[in-house]
Scaffold this motif. Structure first.
Motif, PDB file in Angstrom:
ATOM      1  N   ARG A  11       0.882  -1.923   0.292  1.00 20.68           N
ATOM      2  CA  ARG A  11      -0.563  -0.178  -0.046  1.00 20.68           C
ATOM      3  C   ARG A  11       1.091   0.926  -0.105  1.00 20.68           C
ATOM      4  O   ARG A  11       0.532   1.828  -1.082  1.00 20.68           O
ATOM      5  N   ALA A  15       1.081   3.718  -3.369  1.00 24.64           N
ATOM      6  CA  ALA A  15       1.047   5.468  -2.340  1.00 24.64           C
ATOM      7  C   ALA A  15       2.229   5.924  -3.429  1.00 24.64           C
ATOM      8  O   ALA A  15       2.006   7.208  -4.460  1.00 24.64           O
ATOM      9  N   THR A  64      -3.966   1.748  -3.170  1.00 25.52           N
ATOM     10  CA  THR A  64      -3.891   1.497  -1.567  1.00 25.52           C
ATOM     11  C   THR A  64      -4.734   0.978  -0.847  1.00 25.52           C
ATOM     12  O   THR A  64      -4.393   1.338   0.260  1.00 25.52           O
ATOM     13  N   SER A  69      -6.519   8.234  -0.933  1.00 26.97           N
ATOM     14  CA  SER A  69      -5.617   8.005  -1.673  1.00 26.97           C
ATOM     15  C   SER A  69      -5.352   9.180  -3.507  1.00 26.97           C
ATOM     16  O   SER A  69      -4.350   9.636  -3.991  1.00 26.97           O
TER      17      SER A  69
END
Length: 150
Positions: A11, A15, A64, A69
């Motif tokens: 995750r 990002a 994510t 996000s």
């Protein structure tokens, strides 16, 4: 325990990668602003900005697992575009105030707005199911019988 750590790393890595992709896309789009074909302004940077901002936001949500996000890609894109549209001390600009420059800003913002609407719009609530399930709903609806017909 080990799977949770791997999932968190994926995750965070997702990002970071999506944010870097948004920065790279904004830089490329900024340098495509002065694109002309036979003296006619072609807003190719705006078209790329719309699609890239919309789909990078979807990729960020996918990698994510959180809809917040979307803001990572939006803030990264806005930071680069705002920096590129400010004049330097020498007075030079990357994003000029012309048709292509305005189309980049408008289309990029529209792509972000579409992504924000897609992930943050209010959704209608699903109808509540009763304890007995669909049988109660079927009994509550009137049915046509021979006696109720005229």
């Amino acid at each position: 325990m080990r799977a949770k750590g791997l999932e968190a790393a994926i995750r965070v890595g997702g990002a970071v990668v999506v944010t870097a992709a948004a920065v790279l896309a904004a830089v490329i789009e900024s340098f495509l602003v002065p694109y002309y074909i036979a003296g006619v302004a072609v807003p190719v940077a705006g078209a790329i900005a719309f699609v890239a901002n919309w789909r990078l936001a979807a990729l960020a949500v996918y990698w994510t697992g959180g809809r917040w996000s979307v803001l990572l890609t939006a803030l990264a894109w806005f930071a680069v575009v705002l920096a590129a549209s400010m004049p330097t001390e020498a007075g030079s600009l990357v994003i000029t105030s012309g048709f292509n420059g305005y189309m980049l800003l408008l289309a990029g913002t529209a792509g972000i707005a579409l992504a924000l609407w897609q992930y943050f719009r209010p959704r209608p609530k699903a109808p509540r199911r009763s304890v007995d399930g669909p049988r109660v709903a079927a009994q509550a609806t009137p049915t046509a019988t021979k006696e109720s017909r005229p």
